[in-house]
Enzyme design. Structure first.
Site, PDB file in Angstrom:
ATOM      1  N   HIS A 110       0.230  20.104  -0.645  1.00  0.00           N
ATOM      2  CA  HIS A 110       1.673  20.537  -1.035  1.00  0.00           C
ATOM      3  C   HIS A 110       1.670  21.059  -2.392  1.00  0.00           C
ATOM      4  CE1 HIS A 110       2.637  19.011   2.792  1.00  0.00           C
ATOM      5  NE2 HIS A 110       1.784  17.950   2.350  1.00  0.00           N
TER       6      HIS A 110
ATOM      7  N   GLU B  43       4.980  13.458  -2.210  1.00  0.00           N
ATOM      8  CA  GLU B  43       3.504  13.327  -2.053  1.00  0.00           C
ATOM      9  C   GLU B  43       2.651  14.392  -2.827  1.00  0.00           C
ATOM     10  OE1 GLU B  43       0.801  14.690   1.840  1.00  0.00           O
ATOM     11  OE2 GLU B  43       2.816  15.100   2.073  1.00  0.00           O
TER      12      GLU B  43
ATOM     13  N   GLU C  50      -5.361  10.992   4.851  1.00  0.00           N
ATOM     14  CA  GLU C  50      -3.917  10.407   4.669  1.00  0.00           C
ATOM     15  C   GLU C  50      -3.958   9.082   4.048  1.00  0.00           C
ATOM     16  OE1 GLU C  50      -1.393  12.353   5.402  1.00  0.00           O
ATOM     17  OE2 GLU C  50      -1.562  13.689   6.979  1.00  0.00           O
TER      18      GLU C  50
END
Length: 215
Positions: free
Chosen positions: A46, A60, A179
């Protein structure tokens, strides 16, 4: 799975981040001081107008960048040449990230993300159909990252998984996506907000990557 999680997953799989693919560029933003032939591409998920998952006062995009920068420092100390898809809060399309890594000729691509959707713990991904080299790399990196986390706090292991994510499908080198806990779980977010825990995540990534590439 909530709407935020589903949207983020669809973006990862379809390759839509809201930007068209940009021309490949080189410059000081990528900071490659080492001349070692081992080339590691780190992809903080991102950035810019795309915050990624959000929860408990955290975004995030900020967490992934912090972890990736810490990982880069550790890898460079081992003699690796490291390139990053971003080193600041800017947006990069998934296609840009893949093209940049492929054009650079990276030996390994690692995409760093923070999870969402109400779960807890750490999981990692490789593409649904990969060769033995990627499988072996995944088998090394996953426990190394988990060990880095567990050197600071107890963390649930959600396991090694496969997925049809864009950055895993279109990279020409072995590629793994991590993750690192769930931003929308209060207990996970409390850990992610700690500098020592993020340092542990980075140490785990660095140790695993070093083992994979023989650093």
């Amino acid at each position: 799975m909530n709407d935020t999680k589903m949207t983020r997953r669809r973006a990862l799989m379809a390759g839509v981040v809201g930007l068209a693919a940009a021309p490949l560029v080189a410059g000081s933003a990528f900071a490659e001081p080492s001349t070692n032939a081992v080339k590691v591409y780190l992809d903080p998920g991102h950035g810019g107008s795309d915050p990624g998952a959000v929860g408990n006062g955290l975004q995030e995009k900020n967490l992934t960048l912090d972890i990736a920068l810490r990982t880069r420092t550790l890898l460079q100390a081992r003699g690796a040449t490291v390139r990053m898809s971003r080193t600041s809060d800017i947006a990069r399309s998934l296609d840009w990230r893949v093209q940049d890594a492929n054009a650079w000729g990276a030996n390994l691509f690692v995409s760093i993300h923070i999870n969402a959707g109400g779960g807890t713990g750490f999981e990692s991904y490789r593409y649904t159909s990969t060769g033995s080299g990627t499988v072996n790399a995944h088998n090394i990196l996953h426990p190394a990252v988990l060990s880095g986390m567990r050197s600071v706090a107890s963390v649930t292991d959600r396991g090694k998984k496969t997925a049809n994510f864009y950055v895993l499908r279109y990279t020409s080198m072995s590629a793994i996506l991590t993750e690192n806990l769930f931003i929308d779980r209060a207990s996970d977010a409390a850990l992610l907000g700690r500098a020592d825990f993020r340092a542990g995540i980075a140490r785990g990534h660095s140790n695993g990557i070093a083992q994979i590439l023989g650093l």
